[in-house]
Design an enzyme around this catalytic site. Structure first.
Site, mmCIF file in Angstrom:
data_model
loop_
_atom_site.group_PDB
_atom_site.id
_atom_site.type_symbol
_atom_site.label_atom_id
_atom_site.label_comp_id
_atom_site.label_asym_id
_atom_site.label_seq_id
_atom_site.Cartn_x
_atom_site.Cartn_y
_atom_site.Cartn_z
ATOM 1 N N LEU A 127 0.821 -1.217 0.000
ATOM 2 C CA LEU A 127 0.000 0.000 0.000
ATOM 3 C C LEU A 127 0.850 1.261 0.000
ATOM 4 O O LEU A 127 1.802 1.378 0.765
ATOM 5 C CB LEU A 127 -0.906 -0.010 1.235
ATOM 6 C CG LEU A 127 -1.760 1.235 1.510
ATOM 7 C CD1 LEU A 127 -3.126 0.840 2.085
ATOM 8 C CD2 LEU A 127 -1.076 2.229 2.445
ATOM 9 N N ASP B 31 0.529 8.772 1.561
ATOM 10 C CA ASP B 31 0.980 10.149 1.311
ATOM 11 C C ASP B 31 2.334 10.279 0.602
ATOM 12 O O ASP B 31 3.274 9.562 0.923
ATOM 13 C CB ASP B 31 1.145 10.903 2.634
ATOM 14 C CG ASP B 31 -0.001 10.703 3.584
ATOM 15 O OD1 ASP B 31 -0.996 10.079 3.216
ATOM 16 O OD2 ASP B 31 0.125 11.179 4.721
HETATM 17 C C1 FRU Z 1 -2.536 10.916 6.060
HETATM 18 C C2 FRU Z 1 -1.876 10.193 7.217
HETATM 19 C C3 FRU Z 1 -0.928 11.094 7.972
HETATM 20 C C4 FRU Z 1 0.025 10.123 8.587
HETATM 21 C C5 FRU Z 1 0.128 9.061 7.514
HETATM 22 C C6 FRU Z 1 0.339 7.674 8.022
HETATM 23 O O1 FRU Z 1 -2.998 10.049 5.092
HETATM 24 O O2 FRU Z 1 -2.861 9.665 8.099
HETATM 25 O O3 FRU Z 1 -1.536 11.947 8.912
HETATM 26 O O4 FRU Z 1 1.261 10.681 8.886
HETATM 27 O O5 FRU Z 1 -1.066 9.120 6.774
HETATM 28 O O6 FRU Z 1 0.580 6.801 6.975
#
Ligand code: FRU
Length: 450
Positions: free
Chosen positions: A14, A17
């Protein structure tokens, strides 16, 4: 069959970000949140790619893995900045002990842009001001007036969302400045970012828990911005960055042309009903890079100029008269990976374009001239999520489409609005059809196979 051809996607597992985007020593570095172990959210790593042009990416070794006490349950999102010739990565160390969350803002540095050395937390869990919960993450670092600033997504103890700022002279010692948003934005704000150009500035962030309001805020979570200086954030001025479906947690960086460029996650937290998981063992990709221009009241987003490098065979049509419908396949304009630009200057009637058309499938973008509304409809796209999204648009003058194997990005009027969506059509659904309600002559259609 759905693996992206020209979007960044994980080899397996997966992706979420984009992280640590930076143009450093003549090359772009891009990291992304990666769970290599499963197509679900779990212990996040920072996957690492490098490119000379933002188009052709080379995979480098994973930059950060959740192997230390301060990041053992995930090297969460963060950013990059250059200092003394080295890349400095700031990220959130996510720790959970018996279900109790701790959050550490950590530093890792690299001299060669390949190997990263963890330096540990610069803001410890117990440095978090008492006004906030441990939902405190996603440091984005930038320079303002000779001072380093860090914006962080936060949740107040009353469970409302906000963004806070810290400052530092040396990137090591950080002091809490203030809340950048004084009002409540849902229950949490993730992935804040701050950009300026010559005259204007904007705070970008991804609030969670904003209620739908007509055509606005229909996705599970939002990503948007507020124009203005850090001091003057006002809730009514929040504008969504994208009008489509899968778009979240974007991050910006400055490119080789000294422009702000944005890349987002083409996905949404808690939405994992994507057919690539079962069929191909990967899920999610990143958006294409978009060049930003901050105007007084809006951010304009246009496809990054380097994307022209993707163009292969070109087909161009001029002065095409159309009433009812026109099947562009007749001109060889069809496929599942392409760029399509349609000039619609002086459009004075309803317009519709069906993409990835097959026997029973189509993805429809339409413009209602009376209602001044643009709509993307993926109810008949194929597998995966369905639904429609709309936004108001005074005029439709141009559409600029990037079609990849399982996604579509539609830019309107040179950056006024963008619709992004995942779609999962059949391999054989390749048609493109245009429809207008009344007779209209399309000034120009440009098609580039990718
Ligand atoms: C956003 C998030 C961030 C976090 C990351 C974890 O999609 O929830 O806030 O750092 O993904 O994967």
């Amino acid at each position: 069959m759905w693996k992206s051809r020209f979007h960044v996607a994980p080899p397996y597992g997966l992706l979420n970000d984009p992280n640590g985007l930076i143009y450093w020593k003549g090359e772009y570095h891009l990291f992304y949140q990666w769970n290599p172990n499963a197509c679900e959210h779990g212990a996040k790593h920072w996957a690492h790619l490098r490119s000379k042009d933002l188009i052709n990416w080379e995979t480098l070794p994973v930059a950060l893995s959740p192997t230390d006490s301060f990041d053992k349950n995930g090297c969460y999102s963060g950013s990059a900045i250059e200092k003394d010739g080295e890349i400095h990565l700031f990220y959130t160390g996510n720790v959970k002990n018996n279900g109790v969350r701790e959050s550490y803002q950590c530093l890792a540095t690299s001299k060669d842009g390949v190997n990263f050395e963890k330096k540990g937390p610069v803001i410890h869990d117990n440095d978090i001001p008492k006004e906030y919960t441990r939902h405190f993450r996603d440091p984005k670092v930038f320079m303002e007036n000779e001072t380093y600033k860090m914006v962080i997504g936060a949740q107040r103890v009353d469970l409302t969302g906000t963004v806070v700022a810290f400052s530092s002279k040396d990137l090591i010692n950080w002091t809490f400045d203030k809340e950048v948003i004084n009002e409540d934005f849902g229950f949490m704000c993730e992935c804040p970012d701050f950009i300026t150009d010559k005259k204007n500035s904007a705070l970008l962030f991804s609030p969670q828990g904003i209620e739908a309001d007509g055509d606005l805020y229909n996705n599970r979570y939002q990503s948007g911005y507020i124009i203005r200086e850090l001091e003057e954030i006002n809730k009514n001025n929040f504008i969504e960055l994208d009008r489509g479906f899968e778009f979240y947690a974007p991050q910006t960086f400055i490119d080789e042309f000294h422009k702000n460029v944005l890349i987002g996650w083409m996905g949404m937290p808690e939405e994992l009903d994507h057919p690539t998981i079962e069929k191909e063992n990967w899920v999610h990709s990143l958006t294409l890079p978009r060049t930003l221009e901050i105007t007084k009241n809006k951010i304009l987003q246009t496809p990054h100029p380097n994307l022209k490098k993707l163009r292969k065979e070109k087909i161009q049509l001029e002065g095409i008269k159309i009433k009812n419908s026109l099947n562009l396949s007749e001109f060889g304009i069809c496929g599942d990976t392409y760029e399509l630009i349609i000039d619609l200057k002086n459009l004075d009637t309803d317009f519709k374009i069906d993409l990835r058309v097959g026997e029973t499938e189509k993805t429809t973008f339409s413009y209602n001239y009376e209602k001044k509304k643009a709509t993307l409809d993926r109810n008949h796209s194929g597998a995966g999520y369905t639904g429609t999204r709309s936004c108001s648009l005074k005029e439709l003058e141009k559409i600029h489409i990037f079609m990849d194997k399982s996604s579509v990005e539609i830019f309107l009027n040179d950056g006024e609005e963008v619709f992004t969506a995942n779609i999962y059509p059949n391999k054989s659904s390749l048609g493109i059809e245009i429809m207008t309600k009344m007779l209209f002559t399309i000034p120009m259609i440009k098609f580039f196979r990718i």
